[in-house]
Design a protein around this motif. Structure first.
Motif, PDB file in Angstrom:
ATOM      1  N   THR A   5       0.832  -1.208   0.000  1.00  0.00           N
ATOM      2  CA  THR A   5       0.000   0.000   0.000  1.00  0.00           C
ATOM      3  C   THR A   5       0.861   1.251   0.000  1.00  0.00           C
ATOM      4  OG1 THR A   5      -1.732  -1.168   1.217  1.00  0.00           O
ATOM      5  CG2 THR A   5      -1.830   1.230   1.212  1.00  0.00           C
ATOM      6  N   ALA A   6       1.901   1.273   0.844  1.00  0.00           N
ATOM      7  CA  ALA A   6       2.804   2.422   0.890  1.00  0.00           C
ATOM      8  C   ALA A   6       3.513   2.617  -0.449  1.00  0.00           C
ATOM      9  CB  ALA A   6       3.828   2.238   2.011  1.00  0.00           C
ATOM     10  N   THR A   7       3.934   1.516  -1.061  1.00  0.00           N
ATOM     11  CA  THR A   7       4.600   1.604  -2.363  1.00  0.00           C
ATOM     12  C   THR A   7       3.656   2.169  -3.415  1.00  0.00           C
ATOM     13  OG1 THR A   7       5.925  -0.341  -1.783  1.00  0.00           O
ATOM     14  CG2 THR A   7       5.875   0.300  -4.088  1.00  0.00           C
ATOM     15  N   SER A   8       2.412   1.693  -3.420  1.00  0.00           N
ATOM     16  CA  SER A   8       1.418   2.187  -4.368  1.00  0.00           C
ATOM     17  C   SER A   8       1.167   3.678  -4.184  1.00  0.00           C
ATOM     18  CB  SER A   8       0.111   1.406  -4.204  1.00  0.00           C
ATOM     19  OG  SER A   8      -0.908   1.952  -5.009  1.00  0.00           O
ATOM     20  N   VAL A   9       1.061   4.106  -2.928  1.00  0.00           N
ATOM     21  CA  VAL A   9       0.794   5.522  -2.639  1.00  0.00           C
ATOM     22  C   VAL A   9       1.947   6.402  -3.116  1.00  0.00           C
ATOM     23  CG1 VAL A   9       0.558   7.202  -0.772  1.00  0.00           C
ATOM     24  CG2 VAL A   9      -0.772   5.101  -0.733  1.00  0.00           C
ATOM     25  N   TRP A  10       3.174   6.004  -2.795  1.00  0.00           N
ATOM     26  CA  TRP A  10       4.311   6.845  -3.172  1.00  0.00           C
ATOM     27  C   TRP A  10       4.623   6.759  -4.665  1.00  0.00           C
ATOM     28  CZ3 TRP A  10       6.243  10.823  -0.805  1.00  0.00           C
ATOM     29  CH2 TRP A  10       6.011  10.972   0.557  1.00  0.00           C
ATOM     30  N   PHE A  11       4.227   5.673  -5.325  1.00  0.00           N
ATOM     31  CA  PHE A  11       4.314   5.645  -6.789  1.00  0.00           C
ATOM     32  C   PHE A  11       3.348   6.655  -7.394  1.00  0.00           C
ATOM     33  CE2 PHE A  11       6.081   1.069  -7.448  1.00  0.00           C
ATOM     34  CZ  PHE A  11       7.339   1.543  -7.137  1.00  0.00           C
ATOM     35  N   THR A  12       2.185   6.828  -6.760  1.00  0.00           N
ATOM     36  CA  THR A  12       1.238   7.843  -7.220  1.00  0.00           C
ATOM     37  C   THR A  12       1.824   9.240  -7.060  1.00  0.00           C
ATOM     38  OG1 THR A  12      -0.606   6.414  -6.551  1.00  0.00           O
ATOM     39  CG2 THR A  12      -1.112   8.724  -6.982  1.00  0.00           C
ATOM     40  N   VAL A  13       2.513   9.472  -5.942  1.00  0.00           N
ATOM     41  CA  VAL A  13       3.185  10.762  -5.738  1.00  0.00           C
ATOM     42  C   VAL A  13       4.274  10.956  -6.795  1.00  0.00           C
ATOM     43  CG1 VAL A  13       4.577  12.137  -4.149  1.00  0.00           C
ATOM     44  CG2 VAL A  13       2.717  10.737  -3.268  1.00  0.00           C
ATOM     45  N   VAL A  32      14.283   3.152  -5.227  1.00  0.00           N
ATOM     46  CA  VAL A  32      14.373   3.846  -3.930  1.00  0.00           C
ATOM     47  C   VAL A  32      13.047   3.791  -3.191  1.00  0.00           C
ATOM     48  CG1 VAL A  32      14.701   6.099  -2.840  1.00  0.00           C
ATOM     49  CG2 VAL A  32      16.258   5.359  -4.645  1.00  0.00           C
ATOM     50  N   VAL A  33      11.950   4.069  -3.897  1.00  0.00           N
ATOM     51  CA  VAL A  33      10.634   4.046  -3.262  1.00  0.00           C
ATOM     52  C   VAL A  33      10.301   2.652  -2.736  1.00  0.00           C
ATOM     53  CG1 VAL A  33       8.149   4.268  -3.696  1.00  0.00           C
ATOM     54  CG2 VAL A  33       9.714   6.009  -4.543  1.00  0.00           C
ATOM     55  N   ILE A  69       3.831   9.839   7.082  1.00  0.00           N
ATOM     56  CA  ILE A  69       4.488   9.377   5.859  1.00  0.00           C
ATOM     57  C   ILE A  69       3.493   8.790   4.867  1.00  0.00           C
ATOM     58  CG2 ILE A  69       6.101   7.663   4.946  1.00  0.00           C
ATOM     59  CD1 ILE A  69       7.432  10.075   6.160  1.00  0.00           C
ATOM     60  N   MET A  70       2.458   8.148   5.408  1.00  0.00           N
ATOM     61  CA  MET A  70       1.472   7.508   4.537  1.00  0.00           C
ATOM     62  C   MET A  70       0.131   7.422   5.254  1.00  0.00           C
ATOM     63  SD  MET A  70      -0.237   4.783   3.114  1.00  0.00           S
ATOM     64  CE  MET A  70       0.155   3.408   4.185  1.00  0.00           C
ATOM     65  N   PRO A  71      -0.875   8.251   4.847  1.00  0.00           N
ATOM     66  CA  PRO A  71      -0.923   8.956   3.579  1.00  0.00           C
ATOM     67  C   PRO A  71      -0.982  10.487   3.684  1.00  0.00           C
ATOM     68  CG  PRO A  71      -3.117   8.377   4.229  1.00  0.00           C
ATOM     69  CD  PRO A  71      -2.220   8.022   5.393  1.00  0.00           C
ATOM     70  N   CYS A  72      -0.749  11.083   4.869  1.00  0.00           N
ATOM     71  CA  CYS A  72      -0.939  12.534   5.008  1.00  0.00           C
ATOM     72  C   CYS A  72      -0.007  13.339   4.104  1.00  0.00           C
ATOM     73  CB  CYS A  72      -0.740  12.945   6.467  1.00  0.00           C
ATOM     74  SG  CYS A  72      -2.048  12.367   7.569  1.00  0.00           S
ATOM     75  N   LEU A  73       1.306  13.033   4.157  1.00  0.00           N
ATOM     76  CA  LEU A  73       2.259  13.754   3.317  1.00  0.00           C
ATOM     77  C   LEU A  73       1.994  13.543   1.828  1.00  0.00           C
ATOM     78  CD1 LEU A  73       4.736  15.560   3.165  1.00  0.00           C
ATOM     79  CD2 LEU A  73       6.180  13.529   3.406  1.00  0.00           C
ATOM     80  N   PRO A  74       1.771  12.303   1.357  1.00  0.00           N
ATOM     81  CA  PRO A  74       1.409  12.126  -0.051  1.00  0.00           C
ATOM     82  C   PRO A  74       0.155  12.900  -0.443  1.00  0.00           C
ATOM     83  CG  PRO A  74       2.012  10.028   0.897  1.00  0.00           C
ATOM     84  CD  PRO A  74       1.955  11.001   2.032  1.00  0.00           C
ATOM     85  N   PHE A  75      -0.839  12.934   0.455  1.00  0.00           N
ATOM     86  CA  PHE A  75      -2.078  13.668   0.202  1.00  0.00           C
ATOM     87  C   PHE A  75      -1.774  15.140  -0.095  1.00  0.00           C
ATOM     88  CE2 PHE A  75      -6.140  15.593   1.167  1.00  0.00           C
ATOM     89  CZ  PHE A  75      -7.070  14.625   0.827  1.00  0.00           C
ATOM     90  N   ILE A  76      -0.924  15.753   0.731  1.00  0.00           N
ATOM     91  CA  ILE A  76      -0.572  17.168   0.567  1.00  0.00           C
ATOM     92  C   ILE A  76       0.248  17.386  -0.701  1.00  0.00           C
ATOM     93  CG2 ILE A  76       0.734  19.077   1.582  1.00  0.00           C
ATOM     94  CD1 ILE A  76       0.032  17.916   4.335  1.00  0.00           C
TER      95      ILE A  76
END
Length: 270
Positions: A45-53, A84-85, A135-142
């Motif tokens: 889930t974290a990988t998917s979120v940061w790939f979206t970022v 890296v992600v 780190i996940m998901p508040c920062l990616p959201f912003i």
């Protein structure tokens, strides 16, 4: 992104969700296995979120930063970002494996996973939980909101200038391929990142409210269940969005479906 989303579906939906509901006494419910599945699900889930970022930032650079585009938007950079992600997502989620205790003992075998009592009282776990939420998901959201606003603003301004220049040079409005490409880019950008924001909102607001009210996790909460459901659903939408908006993606998908069918037909004929 597609691989990360598929891993979320496999670990979070198939193994954790369906496996727990329909196979309550199976290999999947043994505590070490349960811990591993939950940790893998959180990692995916974290990988998917940061790939979206990363995708949103990549589109921001490609559209708004022409000087940086030639250096950043390359296959080498993309491979480095993916590596890296993925590595950071694995490292940051390893502690979750040690958060859970057995839910019950059956035939001297520990089964199920529940949060340790110390998770709610220990300052170390409180810091880790807060760090994970940021780190996940508040920062990616912003970040996604910020990059979307900047990208949309640049496209609107550049499109207005280009439309004005073409109008002056030609005296009439002809169909502009560049404008069509920009329109498709912004549709794809806002479809992927917008669906992420909408589907993660319930999850984010629920856990922020837990921190504000200093309440404990309630696994029976309807709001929490809805948040997790929408969170998992957000990992299923990207492939559909790609299929709808990208012509090349649709062509490759058709080729992928036709290839085994053509092979079967060839074998049958021979």
């Amino acid at each position: 992104m597609a691989v990360a989303d598929l891993l979320v579906v496999i670990t979070g939906v198939v193994f954790s969700g369906i496996g727990e509901i329909y196979f309550p006494v199976s290999f999947l419910t043994i505590t070490p296995v349960c811990r591993l599945i939950l940790t893998l699900s959180l990692t995916a889930t974290a990988t998917s979120v940061w790939f979206t970022v990363a995708f949103t930032f990549d589109r921001f650079v490609a559209i708004c930063c022409q000087k940086l585009k030639t250096k950043y938007c390359t296959e080498k950079t993309a491979a480095a970002v993916i590596g890296v992600v993925s590595a950071l997502s694995c490292l940051l989620n390893i502690p979750w494996y040690f958060v859970f205790d057995p839910e019950y003992i059956m035939d001297n075998v520990p089964r199920g996973c529940v949060l340790k009592p110390t998770f709610f009282t220990s300052p170390e776990w409180a810091v880790f939980d807060l760090f994970s939420l940021v780190i996940m998901p508040c920062l990616p959201f912003i970040l996604i909101l910020l990059f979307n606003v900047l990208t949309a603003r640049h496209i609107v301004v550049a499109s207005g200038v280009r439309r004005g220049l073409r109008g002056r040079s030609s005296g009439e409005n002809h169909k502009d391929p560049e404008m069509e490409n920009r329109r498709k880019s912004i549709i794809l950008l806002f479809s992927i990142s917008g669906s992420f924001i909408l589907l993660w909102s319930t999850f984010i607001f629920y856990f922020i409210s837990l921190r504000v009210t200093n309440a404990k996790y309630d696994t029976a909460s309807d709001i929490e269940s809805a948040g997790f459901m929408l969170q998992l659903l957000s990992s299923c939408t990207n492939t559909c969005i790609y299929a709808v908006t990208q012509t090349k993606f649709r062509e490759e998908l058709k080729n992928g479906v036709k290839c085994p069918l053509n092979l079967i037909v060839t074998l049958v004929k021979s």
